[in-house]
Each structure stands twice: as C-alpha cells, then as structure tokens.
Design a protein around this motif. Sequence first.
Motif, PDB file in Angstrom:
ATOM      1  N   LEU A 167      -0.339  69.959  12.990  1.00 60.73           N
ATOM      2  CA  LEU A 167      -0.244  71.380  12.650  1.00 60.73           C
ATOM      3  C   LEU A 167       1.150  71.862  13.025  1.00 60.73           C
ATOM      4  N   HIS A 168       1.821  72.498  12.067  1.00 59.64           N
ATOM      5  CA  HIS A 168       3.177  72.970  12.303  1.00 59.64           C
ATOM      6  C   HIS A 168       3.184  74.490  12.340  1.00 59.64           C
ATOM      7  N   ASP A 169       3.611  75.056  13.470  1.00 61.09           N
ATOM      8  CA  ASP A 169       3.740  76.504  13.604  1.00 61.09           C
ATOM      9  C   ASP A 169       5.086  76.917  13.006  1.00 61.09           C
ATOM     10  N   GLY A 170       5.050  77.576  11.874  1.00 62.21           N
ATOM     11  CA  GLY A 170       6.283  77.944  11.192  1.00 62.21           C
ATOM     12  C   GLY A 170       7.132  78.928  11.965  1.00 62.21           C
ATOM     13  N   LEU A 171       6.538  79.722  12.847  1.00 61.25           N
ATOM     14  CA  LEU A 171       7.293  80.708  13.616  1.00 61.25           C
ATOM     15  C   LEU A 171       7.985  80.059  14.812  1.00 61.25           C
ATOM     16  N   THR A 172       7.240  79.308  15.595  1.00 58.94           N
ATOM     17  CA  THR A 172       7.815  78.699  16.802  1.00 58.94           C
ATOM     18  C   THR A 172       8.448  77.336  16.517  1.00 58.94           C
ATOM     19  N   ASN A 173       8.142  76.731  15.382  1.00 59.05           N
ATOM     20  CA  ASN A 173       8.636  75.412  14.987  1.00 59.05           C
ATOM     21  C   ASN A 173       8.077  74.303  15.872  1.00 59.05           C
ATOM     22  N   LYS A 174       6.942  74.551  16.531  1.00 57.70           N
ATOM     23  CA  LYS A 174       6.288  73.532  17.337  1.00 57.70           C
ATOM     24  C   LYS A 174       5.281  72.766  16.491  1.00 57.70           C
ATOM     25  N   ILE A 175       5.059  71.515  16.857  1.00 57.55           N
ATOM     26  CA  ILE A 175       4.110  70.658  16.147  1.00 57.55           C
ATOM     27  C   ILE A 175       3.021  70.240  17.125  1.00 57.55           C
ATOM     28  N   SER A 176       1.788  70.425  16.743  1.00 59.16           N
ATOM     29  CA  SER A 176       0.671  70.074  17.620  1.00 59.16           C
ATOM     30  C   SER A 176      -0.337  69.216  16.862  1.00 59.16           C
ATOM     31  N   PHE A 177      -1.031  68.366  17.615  1.00 57.50           N
ATOM     32  CA  PHE A 177      -2.046  67.487  17.039  1.00 57.50           C
ATOM     33  C   PHE A 177      -2.845  66.877  18.179  1.00 57.50           C
ATOM     34  N   THR A 178      -3.942  66.253  17.837  1.00 61.55           N
ATOM     35  CA  THR A 178      -4.782  65.578  18.823  1.00 61.55           C
ATOM     36  C   THR A 178      -4.581  64.071  18.681  1.00 61.55           C
ATOM     37  N   PHE A 179      -4.287  63.420  19.810  1.00 62.27           N
ATOM     38  CA  PHE A 179      -3.995  61.983  19.791  1.00 62.27           C
ATOM     39  C   PHE A 179      -4.795  61.312  20.896  1.00 62.27           C
ATOM     40  N   HIS A 180      -5.674  60.390  20.510  1.00 60.38           N
ATOM     41  CA  HIS A 180      -6.542  59.685  21.458  1.00 60.38           C
ATOM     42  C   HIS A 180      -7.318  60.667  22.344  1.00 60.38           C
ATOM     43  N   GLY A 181      -7.790  61.718  21.729  1.00 57.41           N
ATOM     44  CA  GLY A 181      -8.690  62.630  22.436  1.00 57.41           C
ATOM     45  C   GLY A 181      -8.034  63.741  23.220  1.00 57.41           C
ATOM     46  N   HIS A 182      -6.723  63.847  23.269  1.00 55.77           N
ATOM     47  CA  HIS A 182      -6.096  64.963  23.977  1.00 55.77           C
ATOM     48  C   HIS A 182      -5.041  65.607  23.087  1.00 55.77           C
ATOM     49  N   LYS A 183      -4.828  66.876  23.301  1.00 60.06           N
ATOM     50  CA  LYS A 183      -3.937  67.652  22.450  1.00 60.06           C
ATOM     51  C   LYS A 183      -2.471  67.472  22.884  1.00 60.06           C
TER      52      LYS A 183
END
Length: 261
Positions: free
Chosen positions: A152-168
């Motif tokens: 998931l890409h936050d267009g305002l903050t330019n941060k990228i988040s996702f869940t990998f092996h059960g943790h965010k």
Amino acid sequence: MSDHNSQRFRSRSHSRSPSEEESESPCEGDLLVVRRMLGQVLKPFDETQRENIFHTRCLINDKLCSLIVDGGNCANVASTRMVDKLGLPTISHAKPYKHQWLSEEGEIIVNKQVLIAFSIGKYKDEVLYDVFPMEATHILLGRPWQFDRKTLHDGLTNKISFTFHGHKVTLKYLSPKEVQEEQLKMKNKRENEKEKERKDKLSHKISSSTTKSIMLTCAMLPTTPPRCPSSLSFSLPNKSNYWTKKFWNEHQTPPNTTQNH
C-alpha cells in the motif's frame, strides 16, 4: 536464497507479535557507484514528497545500494553494473524481451535474471530481477514486487506499507535533500572512476607503444657485423724483410751476398 536463510528470516519474523508494526528507515553508508540517467540536472530540493518517487537504501552482500520503488515499471530490475561489481550469479531469462527505458544504450535485449537477497532495516527479502544497464539506481522494485507483497502506497506521505511473514512493515523514504546529496556523491564517484579508467588506458597505451617500438628497433638491427668499406682496406708489410732491412740500415751495410770463388 537457500532454505536455511529463508527459515532464518521466517523464524525472526515469527518471534515478533503479528500486530507489531515495523517502520524501516533507509540504510546508512556509502553507495556503490551509479550514474545518473540521461545526465539529469539536479534541481533545488523541496522537502515535500509531491514530485518525488520512492527512494531508499538497502544492503546487498553488506554493500549499500540505492533502491527505487516504481509501480510504473512492469519488471523488477537490477543494474548490470551492480551485478558485475558484486559478482552476483545470473541465470538465463525464461522469456527474453526488448527494452529501452532506463537505459542510455538504446533498445537492448533483456536475457538475464538474478536472484538477490536484500535488507532494509529488519525487513529482509529475496526478489528475482531482470538484469540490464539501468542508470537511475542499483535496483528497482516494480509492479511484480508490489503485487507479490500486496503493498500500500500512501500518496501523501510517500510511505509504503505491507504485511510480511505476519507482521506489518512500513518503508520510509529518503528526503529530497538526502536524495540530492546521494546523487551528488554518486556523480563524483563515477567521475573519479572514469578518470582512473582513462589514466589506466593511457598508461597501457603508452606501455604498449613503447614495447612495439623496442620490438621494431630490434627487428631492424643487422644480424651480422658490418664490414669495412673497400676504400679503407690496407695491407701489412712483410715483417721479416722489414725488420732485416731496418737492422742493417742502422748498424752497417748489409753483407755482399755475392761470393768469389
């Protein structure tokens, strides 16, 4: 990556709470050399993220490398220069194709891939990349990585988040100022590298030219000693007659060799 390393990454991930969120900052240190694409001119930086794609740094074989996330690219890409510098083994591409974007060499055939394990903070992953002479960064994570990791890409903050092996996991970007500083460092390193290459080539050229000159000179030298010209030839006097006459001239008249009988 080997099964052992994969299990190690999984064990580290499972040791944390599934609800725990990780915010991974760019790695610190000196980047490998990379040229700016198409000689891009650096502009005064703006601390907002409105005109910036996602830049960060990662570790590959304990070497600091630049990384860009760009959903506009249909492949994950690794720079040929980085692959060569790190000595990473490549494999044949299952479906070779032609590509021109991100390259200064015109249209090229992409026929190699490389499997690279990298880390950004505690986030450790392994991705298959297409290999070609990209000049904008060392590695580029495109749509395949975004799709596989459900990012998931936050267009305002330019941060990228996702869940990998059960943790965010949340990946933080480099600020525009940091991006500009890194580009200047890479530009200076590349210029120094090119100057060293130029000097090495010049030294090799001079050495090769000198060797050829010596070999040519040796080939032109005569193989037999020169003979004296006929105009300089002379003959030695008869030693016996010379010394006999000299003796009698200095002491007495030579005896009469005619005998009376």
